[in-house]
Motif scaffolding. Structure first.
Motif, PDB file in Angstrom:
ATOM      1  N   LYS A 112       0.872  -1.177   0.000  1.00 45.71           N
ATOM      2  CA  LYS A 112       0.000   0.000   0.000  1.00 45.71           C
ATOM      3  C   LYS A 112       0.906   1.222   0.000  1.00 45.71           C
ATOM      4  O   LYS A 112       1.719   1.377   0.904  1.00 45.71           O
ATOM      5  N   ALA A 113       0.781   2.057  -1.037  1.00 51.52           N
ATOM      6  CA  ALA A 113       1.683   3.205  -1.162  1.00 51.52           C
ATOM      7  C   ALA A 113       0.929   4.457  -1.556  1.00 51.52           C
ATOM      8  O   ALA A 113       0.043   4.414  -2.414  1.00 51.52           O
ATOM      9  N   LEU A 114       1.301   5.571  -0.937  1.00 49.27           N
ATOM     10  CA  LEU A 114       0.766   6.876  -1.310  1.00 49.27           C
ATOM     11  C   LEU A 114       1.835   7.583  -2.138  1.00 49.27           C
ATOM     12  O   LEU A 114       2.921   7.868  -1.651  1.00 49.27           O
ATOM     13  N   ILE A 115       1.523   7.823  -3.420  1.00 43.53           N
ATOM     14  CA  ILE A 115       2.431   8.478  -4.353  1.00 43.53           C
ATOM     15  C   ILE A 115       1.945   9.912  -4.532  1.00 43.53           C
ATOM     16  O   ILE A 115       0.760  10.141  -4.766  1.00 43.53           O
ATOM     17  N   ARG A 116       2.882  10.871  -4.461  1.00 39.79           N
ATOM     18  CA  ARG A 116       2.533  12.273  -4.668  1.00 39.79           C
ATOM     19  C   ARG A 116       3.472  12.892  -5.691  1.00 39.79           C
ATOM     20  O   ARG A 116       4.686  12.682  -5.636  1.00 39.79           O
ATOM     21  N   PHE A 117       2.900  13.663  -6.620  1.00 43.91           N
ATOM     22  CA  PHE A 117       3.676  14.500  -7.536  1.00 43.91           C
ATOM     23  C   PHE A 117       2.760  15.640  -7.944  1.00 43.91           C
ATOM     24  O   PHE A 117       1.553  15.467  -8.060  1.00 43.91           O
ATOM     25  N   LEU A 118       3.355  16.832  -8.118  1.00 42.52           N
ATOM     26  CA  LEU A 118       2.577  18.049  -8.355  1.00 42.52           C
ATOM     27  C   LEU A 118       1.450  18.093  -7.323  1.00 42.52           C
ATOM     28  O   LEU A 118       1.709  17.956  -6.140  1.00 42.52           O
ATOM     29  N   ASP A 119       0.191  18.285  -7.760  1.00 39.83           N
ATOM     30  CA  ASP A 119      -0.942  18.277  -6.840  1.00 39.83           C
ATOM     31  C   ASP A 119      -1.656  16.936  -6.817  1.00 39.83           C
ATOM     32  O   ASP A 119      -2.740  16.814  -6.243  1.00 39.83           O
ATOM     33  N   TYR A 120      -1.088  15.934  -7.463  1.00 38.04           N
ATOM     34  CA  TYR A 120      -1.708  14.613  -7.554  1.00 38.04           C
ATOM     35  C   TYR A 120      -1.355  13.756  -6.351  1.00 38.04           C
ATOM     36  O   TYR A 120      -0.245  13.814  -5.833  1.00 38.04           O
ATOM     37  N   GLU A 121      -2.321  12.946  -5.957  1.00 34.42           N
ATOM     38  CA  GLU A 121      -2.100  11.885  -4.992  1.00 34.42           C
ATOM     39  C   GLU A 121      -2.617  10.603  -5.621  1.00 34.42           C
ATOM     40  O   GLU A 121      -3.706  10.584  -6.200  1.00 34.42           O
ATOM     41  N   MET A 122      -1.811   9.568  -5.556  1.00 32.27           N
ATOM     42  CA  MET A 122      -2.207   8.249  -6.052  1.00 32.27           C
ATOM     43  C   MET A 122      -2.038   7.254  -4.915  1.00 32.27           C
ATOM     44  O   MET A 122      -0.981   7.190  -4.304  1.00 32.27           O
ATOM     45  N   LEU A 123      -3.073   6.497  -4.656  1.00 31.82           N
ATOM     46  CA  LEU A 123      -2.973   5.417  -3.695  1.00 31.82           C
ATOM     47  C   LEU A 123      -2.902   4.133  -4.509  1.00 31.82           C
ATOM     48  O   LEU A 123      -3.783   3.854  -5.327  1.00 31.82           O
ATOM     49  N   ILE A 124      -1.827   3.361  -4.332  1.00 34.85           N
ATOM     50  CA  ILE A 124      -1.660   2.108  -5.056  1.00 34.85           C
ATOM     51  C   ILE A 124      -1.694   0.974  -4.043  1.00 34.85           C
ATOM     52  O   ILE A 124      -0.915   0.957  -3.087  1.00 34.85           O
ATOM     53  N   ILE A 125      -2.617   0.044  -4.257  1.00 37.21           N
ATOM     54  CA  ILE A 125      -2.760  -1.118  -3.380  1.00 37.21           C
ATOM     55  C   ILE A 125      -2.574  -2.368  -4.223  1.00 37.21           C
ATOM     56  O   ILE A 125      -3.230  -2.533  -5.255  1.00 37.21           O
ATOM     57  N   ARG A 126      -1.673  -3.251  -3.771  1.00 37.75           N
ATOM     58  CA  ARG A 126      -1.386  -4.491  -4.499  1.00 37.75           C
ATOM     59  C   ARG A 126      -2.084  -5.658  -3.823  1.00 37.75           C
ATOM     60  O   ARG A 126      -1.974  -5.845  -2.622  1.00 37.75           O
TER      61      ARG A 126
END
Length: 187
Positions: free
Chosen positions: A114-128
């Motif tokens: 489970k990872a919270l990725i951030r770049f610019l104003d984006y947030e991505m939650l990736i769950i495997r």
């Protein structure tokens, strides 16, 4: 037929990728993403995300996003049957963070379950979600109405917010009380 050959009955590893941007309600950032549909990907082909629809697997319609922003690479280790993933920053001008750890250009790190990725104003939650198949995996994308950093952090008065992964996110401010709820704000 060989025992090692992947069959239709094999359970595929699934990557849930959940996006959030503060202005997503008024812009078509996600118009080119296959939202709400599972897509099957070959494990030996990196999954690239960026602005350029020609070179990226998935594209964001946003001029601020780099042509090639990031790549997810599937891999396996000799000691584990699981398909694992690493993330690499492909942008020369935009840093990205993974659970609070910054990645510069071409830097790569293993992706936790489970990872919270951030770049610019984006947030991505990736769950495997683990699967048995060795040659391919599935991707499921959706858009969140609330920032995943707000959903995934545990706020305790007087302590730094902690991601579900147990890692302290150095980029998140101390919680502030608002009415009877505690809310975590990102910098």
């Amino acid at each position: 037929m060989s025992q090692t050959m992947e069959t239709e009955e094999d359970l595929l590893t699934l990557l849930h990728i959940k996006f959030y941007h503060p202005q997503q309600h008024c812009k078509g950032f996600y118009d080119l993403l296959p939202l709400g549909t599972r897509s099957r990907r070959s494990a030996d082909d990196p999954l690239r995300l960026g602005r350029d629809a020609q070179t990226c697997t998935y594209s964001l319609v946003d001029p601020k996003v780099s042509r090639k922003q990031l790549a997810l690479n599937a891999y396996r280790t000799p000691k584990s049957p699981d398909m694992l993933f690493s993330i690499q920053n492909l942008s020369q001008r935009v840093r990205l963070s993974v659970n609070g750890s910054l990645l510069g250009y071409l830097e790569r790190m293993d992706l936790p379950d489970k990872a919270l990725i951030r770049f610019l104003d984006y947030e991505m939650l990736i769950i495997r979600e683990s699967g048995e198949a060795k040659a391919s995996f599935e991707v499921d994308m959706e858009v969140l109405t609330v920032p995943p950093s707000r959903e995934t952090c545990t706020c305790v008065p007087g302590r730094a917010p902690v991601m579900d992964t147990g890692m302290v996110d150095q980029n998140t401010a101390w919680p502030e009380e608002t009415e009877e709820t505690l809310v975590c704000y990102s910098n």
